[in-house]
Design an enzyme around this catalytic site. Structure first.
Site, short mmCIF file in Angstrom:
data_model
loop_
_atom_site.label_atom_id
_atom_site.label_comp_id
_atom_site.label_asym_id
_atom_site.label_seq_id
_atom_site.Cartn_x
_atom_site.Cartn_y
_atom_site.Cartn_z
N GLY A 27 15.92 0.96 -57.90
CA GLY A 27 16.65 2.07 -57.15
C GLY A 27 16.31 1.92 -55.89
N ARG A 30 18.50 3.67 -51.65
CA ARG A 30 18.79 4.87 -51.07
C ARG A 30 17.68 5.96 -51.42
NH1 ARG A 30 23.89 7.79 -54.44
NH2 ARG A 30 23.00 7.34 -56.57
N ASN A 105 11.68 3.43 -59.86
CA ASN A 105 12.43 4.67 -59.22
C ASN A 105 13.70 4.80 -59.94
OD1 ASN A 105 12.86 6.71 -57.07
ND2 ASN A 105 14.27 5.01 -56.52
N TYR A 170 17.58 14.69 -69.67
CA TYR A 170 16.85 14.20 -68.46
C TYR A 170 15.35 14.65 -68.67
CZ TYR A 170 15.50 13.83 -63.47
OH TYR A 170 14.96 13.24 -62.39
N LYS A 174 11.96 12.19 -68.72
CA LYS A 174 10.71 12.17 -67.87
C LYS A 174 9.39 12.65 -68.59
CE LYS A 174 13.23 10.71 -64.26
NZ LYS A 174 13.08 9.54 -63.75
#
Length: 273
Positions: A27, A30, A105, A170, A174
């Site tokens: 990732g 950006r 990432n 999500y 995580k």
């Protein structure tokens, strides 16, 4: 250096403690990934960037080479595909040598009430955020153990440490990344390899901007009001910058951070303690 360069690592820039090391960032085109590549390149590392968008990768690669005069390899890859990951990691090793630093990432964040969530929605988030982290780590784990050195940093989130409504998938992904980090660190604690997580709060990235747009589309609310509400969730009254997250990642990647492992470093302006 440009305005996007990391500013607070002091004379480490001059000593370049990561000179001769190879850092791979998923990732990396950006946001936090790009900022992390800036920070690690400034500390002397050669860089590999992996992401889906070849155009953005090329742009960030050109920036790194111009700004830091470092060796950069990039490849467009699907971080949910075991074959894509294996191929791109092999190419990066051929280009830049053995991987000393891995920053996991790449990730995705989507919101939905649980009663409207289907298996496809759930699986897409876990496939990238959790399984992608697993697959990438597998690519470097044995080699780091055998060499007796390595730094693995997983970009988690404050949602990996507490619960939030409407982002169940999500949050679950995580939390799992934080658990993976803690357990894995103990497997290599005597092997010279550290495994840590960085847990940002709301950060000024495209991911958060897209989340705000999603809220606006679904609720009809004003975008500025939504952003202001998010900013005020932090005691410091603003979002975190990608560069602030990147500097925490860079600190964990230093050779001198050898005794820091299994930790979840919160970068959130005091919103999670």
């Amino acid at each position: 250096m440009s305005d996007n360069s990391p500013q607070n690592l002091g004379n480490l820039f001059e000593s370049q403690p990561l000179k001769g090391q190879h850092a791979l960032i998923t990732g990396g085109s950006r946001g936090i990934g790009a900022a992390t590549s800036n920070a690690l390149a400034a500390l002397g590392a050669s860089i590999t960037l992996l992401a889906r968008d070849a155009g953005r990768l090329k742009q960030q690669s050109d920036h790194l080479q111009a700004e830091y005069d470092t060796k950069v390899f990039f490849a467009s890859a699907d971080m949910t595909s075991e074959q894509d990951i294996a191929d791109s990691f092999a190419q990066s090793v051929a280009a830049n040598g053995a991987i000393d630093i891995l920053v996991n990432n790449a990730g995705i964040g989507k919101s939905a009430p649980f009663h409207r969530m289907d298996l496809e929605f759930w699986q897409a988030i876990l496939d990238l955020n959790l399984t992608g982290t697993f697959l990438c780590t597998k690519q470097v784990f044995d080699a780091m153990r055998e060499r007796g050195y390595g730094r693995i940093v997983n970009i988690a989130s404050t949602v990996g440490l507490r619960g939030y409504p409407y982002i169940t998938a999500y949050t679950a992904s995580k939390h799992a990344v934080v658990g993976l980090t803690r357990s894995l660190s103990l497997e290599v604690v005597k092997k010279g390899v550290t495994v840590n997580a960085v847990c940002p709060g709301y950060t000024e990235t495209d991911l958060v901007a897209e989340a705000i747009d999603n809220i606006v589309d679904k609720s009809g609310r004003n975008g500025s009001e939504v952003k202001s509400e998010i900013e005020n969730m932090s005691p410091m009254g603003r979002m975190v910058t990608p560069e602030e997250v990147a500097e925490s990642v860079a600190w964990l990647c230093l050779p001198s951070s050898a005794s820091i492992t299994g930790q979840s470093i919160v970068v959130a302006g005091g919103s999670v303690m």
